[in-house]
Design a protein around this motif. Structure first.
Motif, PDB file in Angstrom:
ATOM      1  N   PHE A   1      -0.325 -10.628   3.984  1.00 53.09           N
ATOM      2  CA  PHE A   1      -0.113 -11.345   5.243  1.00 53.09           C
ATOM      3  C   PHE A   1      -0.973 -12.603   5.291  1.00 53.09           C
ATOM      4  N   SER A   2      -0.649 -13.470   6.231  1.00 52.33           N
ATOM      5  CA  SER A   2      -1.435 -14.652   6.528  1.00 52.33           C
ATOM      6  C   SER A   2      -1.568 -14.768   8.047  1.00 52.33           C
ATOM      7  N   ARG A   3      -2.776 -15.043   8.521  1.00 50.63           N
ATOM      8  CA  ARG A   3      -3.015 -15.210   9.949  1.00 50.63           C
ATOM      9  C   ARG A   3      -3.811 -16.486  10.186  1.00 50.63           C
ATOM     10  N   ASP A   4      -3.435 -17.211  11.206  1.00 51.05           N
ATOM     11  CA  ASP A   4      -4.167 -18.412  11.616  1.00 51.05           C
ATOM     12  C   ASP A   4      -5.005 -18.042  12.826  1.00 51.05           C
ATOM     13  N   LEU A   5      -6.316 -18.092  12.675  1.00 55.76           N
ATOM     14  CA  LEU A   5      -7.238 -17.731  13.748  1.00 55.76           C
ATOM     15  C   LEU A   5      -8.048 -18.959  14.135  1.00 55.76           C
ATOM     16  N   GLY A   6      -7.497 -19.728  15.051  1.00 53.53           N
ATOM     17  CA  GLY A   6      -8.202 -20.925  15.513  1.00 53.53           C
ATOM     18  C   GLY A   6      -8.447 -21.938  14.427  1.00 53.53           C
ATOM     19  N   GLY A   7      -7.476 -22.108  13.534  1.00 56.01           N
ATOM     20  CA  GLY A   7      -7.613 -23.071  12.447  1.00 56.01           C
ATOM     21  C   GLY A   7      -8.102 -22.466  11.152  1.00 56.01           C
ATOM     22  N   LEU A   8      -8.654 -21.255  11.193  1.00 56.62           N
ATOM     23  CA  LEU A   8      -9.061 -20.563   9.981  1.00 56.62           C
ATOM     24  C   LEU A   8      -7.910 -19.676   9.514  1.00 56.62           C
ATOM     25  N   ARG A   9      -7.460 -19.900   8.294  1.00 56.90           N
ATOM     26  CA  ARG A   9      -6.388 -19.085   7.741  1.00 56.90           C
ATOM     27  C   ARG A   9      -6.993 -17.914   6.965  1.00 56.90           C
ATOM     28  N   ILE A  10      -6.590 -16.700   7.354  1.00 59.15           N
ATOM     29  CA  ILE A  10      -6.982 -15.486   6.651  1.00 59.15           C
ATOM     30  C   ILE A  10      -5.777 -15.001   5.873  1.00 59.15           C
ATOM     31  N   ILE A  11      -5.926 -14.864   4.550  1.00 62.73           N
ATOM     32  CA  ILE A  11      -4.837 -14.341   3.720  1.00 62.73           C
ATOM     33  C   ILE A  11      -5.284 -13.011   3.125  1.00 62.73           C
ATOM     34  N   GLY A  12      -4.523 -11.964   3.432  1.00 67.69           N
ATOM     35  CA  GLY A  12      -4.785 -10.647   2.874  1.00 67.69           C
ATOM     36  C   GLY A  12      -3.799 -10.333   1.772  1.00 67.69           C
ATOM     37  N   LEU A  13      -4.293  -9.918   0.612  1.00 65.89           N
ATOM     38  CA  LEU A  13      -3.461  -9.620  -0.552  1.00 65.89           C
ATOM     39  C   LEU A  13      -3.408  -8.121  -0.817  1.00 65.89           C
ATOM     40  N   ASP A  14      -2.240  -7.652  -1.192  1.00 64.19           N
ATOM     41  CA  ASP A  14      -2.077  -6.283  -1.671  1.00 64.19           C
ATOM     42  C   ASP A  14      -2.157  -6.352  -3.186  1.00 64.19           C
ATOM     43  N   THR A  15      -3.328  -6.050  -3.745  1.00 65.13           N
ATOM     44  CA  THR A  15      -3.530  -6.225  -5.193  1.00 65.13           C
ATOM     45  C   THR A  15      -3.111  -5.009  -6.002  1.00 65.13           C
ATOM     46  N   TYR A  16      -2.473  -4.023  -5.336  1.00 66.28           N
ATOM     47  CA  TYR A  16      -1.883  -2.939  -6.122  1.00 66.28           C
ATOM     48  C   TYR A  16      -0.446  -2.690  -5.669  1.00 66.28           C
ATOM     49  N   ALA A  17       0.293  -3.772  -5.540  1.00 69.32           N
ATOM     50  CA  ALA A  17       1.711  -3.710  -5.173  1.00 69.32           C
ATOM     51  C   ALA A  17       2.528  -3.484  -6.435  1.00 69.32           C
ATOM     52  N   LYS A  18       2.374  -2.300  -7.030  1.00 73.94           N
ATOM     53  CA  LYS A  18       3.006  -2.009  -8.311  1.00 73.94           C
ATOM     54  C   LYS A  18       3.025  -0.501  -8.511  1.00 73.94           C
ATOM     55  N   SER A  19       3.832  -0.050  -9.439  1.00 79.72           N
ATOM     56  CA  SER A  19       3.755   1.337  -9.872  1.00 79.72           C
ATOM     57  C   SER A  19       2.707   1.413 -10.972  1.00 79.72           C
ATOM     58  N   GLY A  20       2.087   2.563 -11.125  1.00 80.74           N
ATOM     59  CA  GLY A  20       1.052   2.694 -12.146  1.00 80.74           C
ATOM     60  C   GLY A  20       0.236   3.930 -11.891  1.00 80.74           C
ATOM     61  N   ASN A  21      -0.846   4.088 -12.660  1.00 81.41           N
ATOM     62  CA  ASN A  21      -1.644   5.303 -12.543  1.00 81.41           C
ATOM     63  C   ASN A  21      -2.884   5.113 -11.687  1.00 81.41           C
ATOM     64  N   GLY A  22      -3.059   3.946 -11.104  1.00 86.09           N
ATOM     65  CA  GLY A  22      -4.206   3.711 -10.253  1.00 86.09           C
ATOM     66  C   GLY A  22      -5.434   3.218 -10.978  1.00 86.09           C
ATOM     67  N   ALA A  23      -5.451   3.304 -12.312  1.00 81.09           N
ATOM     68  CA  ALA A  23      -6.616   2.877 -13.077  1.00 81.09           C
ATOM     69  C   ALA A  23      -6.347   1.634 -13.908  1.00 81.09           C
TER      70      ALA A  23
ATOM     71  N   ASP B   1      -5.125 -28.051   2.543  1.00 81.86           N
ATOM     72  CA  ASP B   1      -6.424 -28.443   3.075  1.00 81.86           C
ATOM     73  C   ASP B   1      -6.916 -27.545   4.207  1.00 81.86           C
ATOM     74  N   GLN B   2      -6.101 -26.600   4.652  1.00 84.55           N
ATOM     75  CA  GLN B   2      -6.524 -25.755   5.761  1.00 84.55           C
ATOM     76  C   GLN B   2      -7.635 -24.812   5.309  1.00 84.55           C
ATOM     77  N   PRO B   3      -8.732 -24.719   6.078  1.00 83.32           N
ATOM     78  CA  PRO B   3      -9.798 -23.768   5.730  1.00 83.32           C
ATOM     79  C   PRO B   3      -9.234 -22.363   5.568  1.00 83.32           C
ATOM     80  N   THR B   4      -9.473 -21.763   4.400  1.00 84.21           N
ATOM     81  CA  THR B   4      -8.803 -20.510   4.052  1.00 84.21           C
ATOM     82  C   THR B   4      -9.766 -19.528   3.414  1.00 84.21           C
TER      83      THR B   4
END
Length: 491
Positions: free
Chosen positions: A299-321, A343-346
């Motif tokens: 997701f991405s959220r704009d909080l008063g000009g500050l952009r917060i980007i959250g990543l799902d870094t295990y969006a895959k099949s696998g064994n977890g390791a 240029d947006q603060p991120t």
């Protein structure tokens, strides 16, 4: 539940996560002497002791800002053993004496109560000033947590006093971030709700893990609640939880995590959560608990000009390791976000770091994002000057890294909330820059577990988790953040 630091699932499913031979030999050369010492201590008989005996150890300069410093240490009864090679607690008062010259420690600060788990905060310090200090309990000077395996320094910003057996030691306060303070954000990760053994590595007797003492609260719940309380006490306006919220992705554990984090505020407004590899489950309880059962995990959220980007870094099949992965769709989305507003603060956060450098233990593929995707993210950062911080967990350590390809971005790995050193990193955002400061959870029970869990990895855990230098957990950088507004009602 075994620690995500190791290849914790069946061996045949985790071959891709194994370290290479060079990594094993490099780490083995460092670790073997310490492991042998630990084994010797484990079989050594406890000698007799006197109740007035005291040893003051594990001194650490945890937090250093422009105007304050937080110093911790432990007092124990020499010759005793709690079963983990650690002396039994000696409850006594403690103080820190300090000054601007090593021969004139003419100021003092104390806790005001007797404890074995000491935490003293020095306040009203001057920016850019060098201070000398000594921590004392019942006349005994505290000695530092040894970081010789990583050639580190737990107690100061210079080598002054190291090897002296009690100091004084030295630190220099930084200048504050430029400009006006706008807001503060707590960064945390690896809460591991539902875990019962910290640092469990299967098949290695010395790395049998550490459990909570009988009758005490489960440590993941204890540490998570203490984190929320301390983050609020330290003035955090927002909280970002970077994955491995649970130990195994169960609905019960994720629900408990949600209830604890709701103590900070409203999900999606006051705090945000992304998934880690431990949060995987067949019923996808993480999605139900934190995403309402719908939508992508990023997701991405704009909080008063500050952009917060959250990543799902295990969006895959696998064994977890195995290595983290974003998936093609998420990667394209992320690149598009930065291209649209470079240029947006991120601030970006996700569970797996992009790179793992200077690790005491063997580095496996499973410790970071898949290499090609990591390079793609760094390339995107190189063309997006507004990005200033990438927060990651997974490695359970404090480590600050700056990459030459995108030098305007700080990559900050934050130690696990669930165990030593136990806490979070506070980002203080100013109009002209930001500061990163690590805080231990201040609750007494949290301090007790933090001290007990330093015995993870046969007592080698501080070499890995604390941060080899004060700047790995406390730093200041200039960056144009003038486009960010203070959050309404929180100035």
């Amino acid at each position: 539940m075994r620690c995500c630091f190791s290849a914790h699932l069946p061996a045949l499913a985790a071959l891709s996560a194994f370290p290479g031979p060079c990594e094993v030999l490099r780490s083995g050369a460092r670790l073997a002497p310490a492991l042998l010492r630990s084994a010797s201590a484990a079989v050594r008989r406890v000698r007799s002791w006197h109740p007035d005996d005291l040893t003051a150890v594990n001194l650490e300069l945890v937090t250093l800002t422009e105007d304050r410093a937080v110093i911790t240490w432990y007092t124990g009864i020499p010759g005793t053993d709690d079963g983990l090679g650690h002396p039994l607690p000696a409850i006594t008062e403690g103080e820190v004496v300090y000054g601007t010259h090593p021969a004139r420690l003419n100021r003092s600060a104390s806790e005001g109560r007797a404890t074995a788990h000491h935490q003293v905060e020095l306040t009203d310090l001057e920016p850019g000033q060098t201070y000398y200090y000594q921590a004392r309990s019942r006349g005994a000077a505290a000695t530092p947590t040894p970081l010789h395996l990583v050639r580190g320094n737990a107690v100061g910003t210079s080598a002054f006093g190291l090897g002296s057996g009690g100091g004084p030691y030295s630190f220099t306060t930084p200048q504050p971030p430029p400009g006006r303070h706008l807001l503060s954000i707590a960064l945390c990760n690896d809460l591991h709700l539902g875990e019962t053994t910290a640092g469990l590595v299967g098949g290695i007797p010395l790395l049998r893990g550490v459990v909570q003492q009988p009758g005490r609260a489960p440590y993941p719940e204890l540490m998570s609640r203490a984190l929320v309380a301390e983050a609020r006490r330290r003035g955090a306006d927002l909280l970002l939880a970077g994955g491995d919220i649970s130990a195994g992705g169960s609905a019960h554990d994720l629900g408990e995590a949600r209830r604890i984090l709701d103590g900070f505020g409203a999900h999606g407004e006051d705090y945000f959560v992304v998934r880690g590899n431990h949060d995987r489950s067949r019923d996808d309880a993480f999605r139900t608990t934190f995403q309402g059962g719908d939508g992508p995990g990023y997701f991405s959220r704009d909080l008063g000009g500050l952009r917060i980007i959250g990543l799902d870094t295990y969006a895959k099949s696998g064994n977890g390791a195995d290595a983290g992965g974003l998936g093609a769709e998420q990667l394209a989305w992320f690149q598009g976000q930065l291209r649209q507003q470079p240029d947006q603060p991120t601030l970006v956060f996700g569970h797996h770091p992009l790179t793992v450098r200077d690790s005491l233990f063997p580095v496996t593929r499973g410790q970071c994002l898949e290499r090609r995707q990591a390079r793609a993210l760094v390339d995107a950062y190189a063309s997006a000057p507004g990005v200033f911080l990438h927060h990651a967990g997974h490695t359970h350590r404090n480590k600050r890294t700056v990459l030459t390809r995108a030098p305007h971005v700080t990559h900050q790995e934050v130690a696990a909330a669930k165990e030593y050193p136990g806490g979070f990193t506070l980002v203080r955002i100013h109009s002209g820059g930001y500061a990163l400061n690590h805080f231990k959870a201040g609750d007494v029970a949290a301090r007790q577990w933090s001290e007990r869990s330093r015995r993870v990895a046969a007592g080698l855990w501080p070499h890995h988790a604390l941060g080899r230098s004060v700047t790995d957990r406390n730093s200041v950088r200039a960056h144009d953040l003038s486009g960010v507004m203070a959050l309404a009602g929180r100035e």
